[in-house]
Design an enzyme around this catalytic site. Structure first.
Site, mmCIF file in Angstrom:
data_model
loop_
_atom_site.group_PDB
_atom_site.id
_atom_site.type_symbol
_atom_site.label_atom_id
_atom_site.label_comp_id
_atom_site.label_asym_id
_atom_site.label_seq_id
_atom_site.Cartn_x
_atom_site.Cartn_y
_atom_site.Cartn_z
ATOM 1 N N CYS A 115 0.861 -14.442 9.135
ATOM 2 C CA CYS A 115 0.293 -14.286 10.698
ATOM 3 C C CYS A 115 -1.103 -13.601 10.570
ATOM 4 C CB CYS A 115 1.296 -13.822 11.430
ATOM 5 S SG CYS A 115 0.673 -13.688 13.093
ATOM 6 N N CYS A 208 9.654 -13.051 14.581
ATOM 7 C CA CYS A 208 9.456 -13.405 15.996
ATOM 8 C C CYS A 208 9.707 -14.953 16.544
ATOM 9 C CB CYS A 208 7.942 -13.194 16.194
ATOM 10 S SG CYS A 208 6.648 -14.112 15.686
#
Lengths: 373, 387
Positions: A115, A208
């Protein structure tokens, strides 16, 4: 004003910075420090989840909405503009799909690292620069001084330099990490003092996009069940069955459900995963030991890449301890000879080279682990 | 600040604010039996009469609510529930309705056994009467088509649609929150069965609105309690809000014609000047020179190669308030369903920006926009379209 934490970008004052605000305490305090340092700060919350929960386009999971709300409240308190950027599609392609594909290939990916590499310091940074911002500020626990060197946080328990080590100098040149000189406790205290409601918000731990923390279940949902054998490394004997080799990680001990003890009575660990034959190979702990780690896609941050072997330390997983090693580069390949054997090194994780330093260990560079032996 | 987002909400008129403050100083529950209660009740009923008079309705047809969303939900769910026992289970709604209508209709479809039929629109966003005529049958409970669209400003042929529905014994509800004060709105003359109006779009306070509902239209309540509003809506009446709302509605309707003329002239200038500085900007919606086709305060553009939300951020940084036309509650910009239904491709839909003018708009607002727009468009184009 020159900030200790401002990196190359922070050498100027009144820089236009984009604060990535997750809704947590770290990114809120990071944004607050950028404001306090005199920068022109704009807050952005990245909408990353893609749960189209209702017929209405853009409807998202409640957790994300709550985080966006918290981030917005923090931005209000800081008196900065705030927007939500929809990065869900890119995140899905570059992080979630990559995560699934890596597991399917028998590797163990680190989605936070991906990410950072593909979203926060690529898609977001590129858009920010194009829109006239000079830098992106985040709440990562790592130090980035005016010398442009990336160092471990003073809070070693919270240090995130490992997941930032994939960034190249160009990306780091437009990044600010204001929290590197503070402990998590200090960050929370400052959030309290600044009246930020997220001061006591619990840390986020898990991945997440896997809200319930059930990574195996998530992978089964995406890759399906495919029964296969769990094989003893020494004897080749089939010790048990599994529902899909992809759900296992090198070094894993729990969840093997072998049903009977090994002949020597000692616990067995996952030694390797072979997607082609859908086989999980297990063996005793010492068989996990490796002293040679090879990686690809090397990023060298600290100056020119070295010619010939160098003595340094390497970290081989997200909360791993540093291990003394001799590191050598060959084009985009990196090899690390470990001074003492390490256990449970999984392909797909990063090997990050550090130079020990009293002012915080310096990140030299990183590579993605391909093999360990 | 250059405020070019009056369709989101418009500043309160000074007289509406004065009326609010004066009334808020007084005590009295409009349902109480003593003098203070009677005084409050009198203010409410006077307000109801004022609103009815300017909207072409009878006072008994005005039901006060908490605003546009509540009025839409009440009309759609209430009328559906009241007519379902007769076997009327179909709900027809325009494809470009506001989410207060669309989400209520879809909720009925998902939870209450309604058969939802979306009425497609043409490339200007208009529901063609023949489309409605074809969709009407004896199982339709109600039709909902907005008077004017909140994003692109297209005005619907409401009287024609209402007549078609009425001929089949079907009540038509219209969300007129964007229309009142901008175009002539007459409840009785339009032939609609139910009409939503709200305070904050026309210079009144936030949080108060009305559903104008014919006495003969059966409607099951959403809010049960004291039965304050014709037993269709319960809740202690917001006297200062209602008084202020009435002042604003009366003012907006009485000054509608001159207001519309002023806005249209300013809006036409805005369009001309935007095109002069960004020649490839595409005006979405109905043409401005066809009388009554478009709200006078609305200009809606696509800026090819620019993300609408990038432009919004850049203009916001120059203190210019505009809208991308749609946002979900998390604030994520999504391609507008209105533009998609009008036939835009999703990429083009993401390039859009809405400018809406109101009673405080001046040429200085346009000057600020025209100064800031070209560099913002250049920058947004450099940032490009993200995946």
């Amino acid at each position: 004003m020159i900030n200790e934490w401002g990196g190359q970008a922070g050498r100027l004052s009144g820089v236009r910075v984009l604060a990535a605000m997750s809704g947590g305490v770290d990114s809120a305090v990071a944004a607050a420090r950028a404001v306090a340092a005199g920068h022109d700060v704009t807050g952005v919350h990245l909408a990353l989840s893609k749960n189209a929960a209702t017929h209405r386009t853009g409807a998202r999971g409640c957790c994300t909405k709550e985080d966006a709300h918290d981030a917005r409240r923090s931005a209000d308190v800081l008196g900065i503009p705030f927007y939500v950027w929809d990065m869900a599609e890119r995140f899905h392609e570059d992080v979630v799909e990559d995560f699934v594909a890596e597991y399917a290939a028998g590797r163990t990916p680190n989605p936070c690292l991906r990410c950072n590499e593909k979203i926060k310091f690529a898609a977001v940074l590129d858009r920010a620069l194009a829109l006239g911002f000079d830098a992106v500020v985040t709440g990562h626990h790592a130090r980035l001084g005016a010398d442009g060197l990336l160092r471990r946080s003073v809070d070693l328990a919270k240090d995130q330099s490992y997941v930032l080590a994939v960034l190249n100098s160009e990306q780091l040149g437009h990044s600010m990490f204001p929290l590197g000189d503070s402990t998590k406790e200090q960050v929370r205290a400052e959030a309290h003092a600044r009246g930020l409601a997220v001061a006591d918000k619990p840390d986020s731990h898990d991945i997440c996009f896997i809200a319930d923390g059930d990574t195996q279940g998530f992978l089964r949902k995406h890759l399906g069940s495919e029964p296969g054998d769990i094989v003893d490394a020494g004897t080749g004997e089939v010790l048990g069955k599994h529902d899909g080799a992809f759900a296992y990680t090198v070094g894993q001990r729990k969840g093997l459900a072998l049903g009977r003890p090994a002949p020597d009575g000692r616990p067995r660990y996952v030694l390797s995963i072979t997607p082609v034959t859908n086989t999980v190979t297990v063996g005793p702990a010492e068989a996990l030991e490796v002293s040679q780690v090879d990686g690809t896609r090397t990023v060298w941050i600290a100056g020119e890449p070295p010619v010939g072997p160098i003595e340094c330390e390497v970290q081989l997983r997200a909360h791993g301890r540093p291990a003394p090693a001799v590191v050598e580069l060959d084009g985009s390949a990196m090899s690390a000879r470990l001074r003492r054997p390490e256990r449970g090194i999984a392909a797909g994780q990063a090997v990050v080279a550090y130079r020990p330093d009293p002012a915080g260990d310096i990140v030299l560079g990183s590579a993605t682990i391909t093999t360990a032996s | 600040m250059a405020y070019l987002d009056h369709a989101a909400t418009t500043p309160m008129l000074p007289e509406a604010l004065d009326a609010y403050v004066a009334t808020a100083r007084e005590v009295g529950n409009a349902s109480s039996l003593h003098g203070a209660g009677r005084a409050a009740r009198r203010r409410v009923e006077e307000s109801r009469e004022r609103i009815a008079a300017v909207l072409g309705a009878r006072p008994s047809e005005v039901i006060f609510t908490g605003g546009g969303t509540e009025s839409d939900n009440l009309a759609i769910k209430g009328v559906y529930w009241a007519r379902r026992p007769e076997g009327r289970t179909k709900v027809l709604a325009g494809a470009v309705e506001h989410h207060a209508v669309l989400d209520a209709v879809h909720w009925l479809g998902e939870h209450e056994g309604a058969e939802v039929v979306s009425l497609p629109v043409d490339h200007e966003g208009r529901v063609r009467p023949e489309v409605l005529a074809e969709a009407l049958d004896d199982t339709v409970a109600l039709v909902s088509v907005m008077w004017a669209n909140n994003e692109v400003g297209t005005v619907q042929p409401i009287a024609e649609l209402a007549a078609l529905a009425a001929a089949r014994g079907v009540p038509l509800h219209t969300d007129a929150v964007q229309a009142v004060g901008q175009v002539p709105v007459d409840y009785a003359a339009s032939g609609v069965a139910a009409l939503t109006v709200t305070g904050h779009k026309l210079g009144g306070p936030l949080g108060v609105g009305a559903l104008v509902l014919g006495r003969d239209v059966a409607c099951t309540p959403l809010l049960h309690g004291g039965g304050q509003e014709r037993d269709v809506r319960s809740g202690t009446l917001d006297v200062p809000g209602i008084v202020s709302f009435a002042v604003a509605v009366e003012h907006a309707v009485k000054h509608q014609e001159q207001h519309a003329q002023r806005l249209a002239a300013l809006r036409d200038e805005l369009i001309e000047r935007v095109r002069a500085v960004v020649p490839d900007a595409v005006l979405n919606g109905a043409p401005t020179d066809r009388p009554g086709a478009r709200l006078p305060g609305n200009a809606h553009f696509g800026f090819p190669g620019c993300e609408g939300d990038a432009l919004l951020l850049l203009l916001d940084a120059q203190d210019i308030a505009v809208s991308t036309g749609s946002a979900c509650s998390a604030g994520v910009a999504q391609p507008s369903h209105v533009l998609l239904e009008m036939g835009a491709d999703p990429l083009a839909a993401r390039t859009s920006l809405r400018f809406t003018l109101g009673h405080t708009s001046t040429r200085a607002d346009l000057d600020a926009l025209i100064t800031a727009l070209p560099p913002a468009v250049d920058r947004a184009r450099r940032a490009g379209m993200s995946r």
